[in-house]
Design an enzyme around this catalytic site. Structure first.
Site, PDB file in Angstrom:
ATOM      1  N   GLU A 195       0.843  -1.217  -0.072  1.00 22.89           N
ATOM      2  CA  GLU A 195       0.012   0.172  -0.059  1.00 22.89           C
ATOM      3  C   GLU A 195       0.674   1.160  -0.174  1.00 22.89           C
ATOM      4  O   GLU A 195       0.674   2.041   1.021  1.00 22.89           O
ATOM      5  CB  GLU A 195      -0.850   0.014   1.229  1.00 22.89           C
ATOM      6  CG  GLU A 195      -1.648  -1.256   1.546  1.00 22.89           C
ATOM      7  CD  GLU A 195      -2.214  -1.330   2.941  1.00 22.89           C
ATOM      8  OE1 GLU A 195      -1.901  -0.610   3.715  1.00 22.89           O
ATOM      9  OE2 GLU A 195      -3.201  -1.865   3.066  1.00 22.89           O
TER      10      GLU A 195
ATOM     11  N   CYS B 118      -1.217  33.258  10.664  1.00 25.46           N
ATOM     12  CA  CYS B 118      -0.957  33.705  12.123  1.00 25.46           C
ATOM     13  C   CYS B 118      -0.771  32.602  13.213  1.00 25.46           C
ATOM     14  O   CYS B 118      -1.581  32.257  14.009  1.00 25.46           O
ATOM     15  CB  CYS B 118      -2.260  34.399  12.361  1.00 25.46           C
ATOM     16  SG  CYS B 118      -2.613  35.734  11.492  1.00 25.46           S
ATOM     17  N   GLU B 119       0.367  31.880  12.866  1.00 23.04           N
ATOM     18  CA  GLU B 119       0.720  30.984  13.733  1.00 23.04           C
ATOM     19  C   GLU B 119       2.490  30.948  13.397  1.00 23.04           C
ATOM     20  O   GLU B 119       2.944  30.974  12.616  1.00 23.04           O
ATOM     21  CB  GLU B 119       0.435  29.516  13.431  1.00 23.04           C
ATOM     22  CG  GLU B 119      -1.175  29.221  13.148  1.00 23.04           C
ATOM     23  CD  GLU B 119      -1.635  29.043  14.505  1.00 23.04           C
ATOM     24  OE1 GLU B 119      -0.881  28.407  15.699  1.00 23.04           O
ATOM     25  OE2 GLU B 119      -2.851  28.922  14.662  1.00 23.04           O
TER      26      GLU B 119
HETATM   27  C1  LIG Z   1      -0.653   5.841   5.346  1.00 18.98           C
HETATM   28  C2  LIG Z   1      -0.833   4.583   5.035  1.00 18.98           C
HETATM   29  C3  LIG Z   1      -0.272   3.961   3.872  1.00 18.98           C
HETATM   30  C4  LIG Z   1       0.624   4.535   3.084  1.00 18.98           C
HETATM   31  O1  LIG Z   1       1.915   4.948   3.770  1.00 18.98           O
HETATM   32  P1  LIG Z   1       3.109   5.677   2.960  1.00 18.98           P
HETATM   33  O2  LIG Z   1       4.174   5.980   3.967  1.00 18.98           O
HETATM   34  O3  LIG Z   1       2.622   6.978   2.109  1.00 18.98           O
HETATM   35  O4  LIG Z   1       3.454   4.680   1.937  1.00 18.98           O
HETATM   36  C5  LIG Z   1      -0.431   2.486   3.791  1.00 18.98           C
HETATM   37  N1  LIG Z   1      -1.143   1.692   4.477  1.00 18.98           N
HETATM   38  C6  LIG Z   1      -1.873   2.383   5.635  1.00 18.98           C
HETATM   39  C7  LIG Z   1      -2.507   1.621   6.290  1.00 18.98           C
HETATM   40  C8  LIG Z   1      -1.694   3.691   5.953  1.00 18.98           C
HETATM   41  O5  LIG Z   1      -2.282   4.204   6.906  1.00 18.98           O
END
Ligand SMILES: *Cc1c(COP(=O)(O)O)cnc(C)c1O
Length: 404
Positions: free
Chosen positions: A268, A338-339
């Site tokens: 992912e 404004c931070e």
């Molecule tokens: C955010 C997330 C990703 C992606 O992470 P990267 O560091 O952008 O590759 C993959 N799996 C889950 C469950 C996430 O929460």
């Protein structure tokens, strides 16, 4: 990006010209870099051809997701909005995974109706809820369980997700409880074991540890998981001398793992696909010299790019025209919000700058626009895609009237 005759260009298009035509601040993405990243990612793991599900939260632009889809990627989503966006971009629901610790009944119901590939559950309560909703709909649906492997990703604390003190996933004990009682859940099938230990990971060793933990757990159960989802987290270089993730070693570790556990691997990735494809073009509004500091006040702010304020991270900054005349002053690049945390970076020996100059903030393709907000009632920036030497507006600049 490179300088030609001292002018900074992205895919042979002049930054100055982009700013003149579309205004600033402007997000601008390179299609060529996107293509290269996806092809490299596939090549790195080609021996076991994983299912690659792009993490939508890293960049939610529908037109960019459409391009990513054309390379055959699926999607990893963490909310109903992201699920709707992935479907809108044309991603096949059979390649969509729904992750996240707090999916509501509504979200689960919607995901079941859309017949997505997997819901990765993160607690016993969630599994019961998925089973309850699936039963009402008289369906049997595929789920995964996210394991918290208690592995330190050796990255920023704010983006670590795989240690036992993190809210994500279930621990080993709960994991076994769930598997051993799974026959009670008649409307779900347990297809996948998933892990995701964090983001911006540059060391392959945490991944090796994570695989060892998963391997040990698989050895202690008879349940056969068709899929092992290893999450994302692959880091990128935000500065020229930072180290790079050793994909070869990660690949070797996975191949070793697969010798003992026959299953299909899922990834992912978010940042590693889109992180380095984007820049944020910004104009200097004022230069303010004080006793202590020299502030470069940009027209981009923390609402446009939140990472520095949220995580204390630095993004490389480049001038749009190189002069080779360095300033003796130290510059602090800030936005107009404004931070006091509305600050991008502090640089010594940077090129001498003047008001109205353009600068480029690099590597903002991931967690840039997707983390942006309307704080201070600032309209969101325009998003552009450079593809085959054309500039395509993939999202219009928000107008003040959209905010009223
Ligand atoms: C955010 C997330 C990703 C992606 O992470 P990267 O560091 O952008 O590759 C993959 N799996 C889950 C469950 C996430 O929460």
């Amino acid at each position: 990006m490179k300088y030609i005759n001292k002018k900074l260009k992205i895919e042979s298009i002049n930054i100055q010209n982009i700013a003149k035509k579309f205004g600033t601040p402007a997000y601008c993405y390179s299609y060529k870099q996107l293509k290269e990243n996806i092809n490299n990612f596939k090549k790195n793991f080609k021996s076991f051809s994983p299912l690659i599900c792009f993490a939508i939260k890293s960049n939610t632009n529908v037109n960019l997701i459409k391009e990513i889809k054309k390379f055959g990627l699926g999607a990893d989503v963490v909310s109903m909005g992201e699920l709707m966006m992935a479907i809108k971009a044309g991603i096949n629901p059979k390649k969509i995974i729904f992750s996240g610790v707090g999916k509501t009944s509504n979200e689960i119901s919607y995901a079941i109706d859309k017949k997505i590939f997997l819901i990765n559950a993160e607690s016993k309560s969630e599994i019961m809820e998925i089973n309850r909703i699936a039963k009402l709909k008289r369906k049997k649906i595929q789920i995964g369980i996210r394991l918290n492997p208690n592995t330190d990703a050796k990255t920023l604390n704010q983006i670590s997700t795989g240690k036992k003190e993190n809210k994500f996933g279930v621990n080993k004990k709960t994991f076994f409880e769930i598997i051993n009682n799974f026959k009670n859940y008649k409307n779900i099938e347990l297809k996948c074991l998933s892990v995701h230990i964090g983001s911006q990971i540059l060391d392959h060793k945490p991944y090796e540890k994570m695989l060892n933990v998963v391997s040990k757990i698989l050895n202690q159960t008879n349940h056969k998981f068709e899929f092992i989802d290893l999450g994302g987290g692959m880091g990128i270089s935000y500065d020229d001398n930072s180290k790079k993730l050793n994909y070869k070693k990660y690949n070797i570790a996975i191949k070793r793992f697969l010798k003992n556990h026959k299953s299909k691997i899922i990834f992912e990735p978010g940042r590693s696909i889109v992180g380095n494809i984007g820049i944020l073009i910004s104009k200097i509004i004022y230069i303010k010299e004080t006793e202590k500091k020299n502030f470069i006040i940009l027209d981009a702010a923390m609402n446009d790019l939140m990472r520095p304020a949220l995580y204390g991270t630095n993004h490389k900054i480049l001038p749009s025209i190189k002069t080779n005349i360095n300033s003796k002053k130290t510059y602090e690049f800030v936005g107009p919000i404004c931070e006091s945390t509305d600050k991008f970076t502090t640089l010594k020996n940077f090129q001498k700058l003047k008001e109205k100059d353009l600068i480029v903030i690099c590597d903002v393709g991931a967690y840039g626009m997707s983390l942006s907000s309307n704080y201070n009632l600032r309209p969101k920036a325009i998003e552009l895609l450079i593809k085959t030497s054309k500039i395509i507006v993939i999202k219009k600049r928000q107008k003040h009237k959209d905010l009223m």
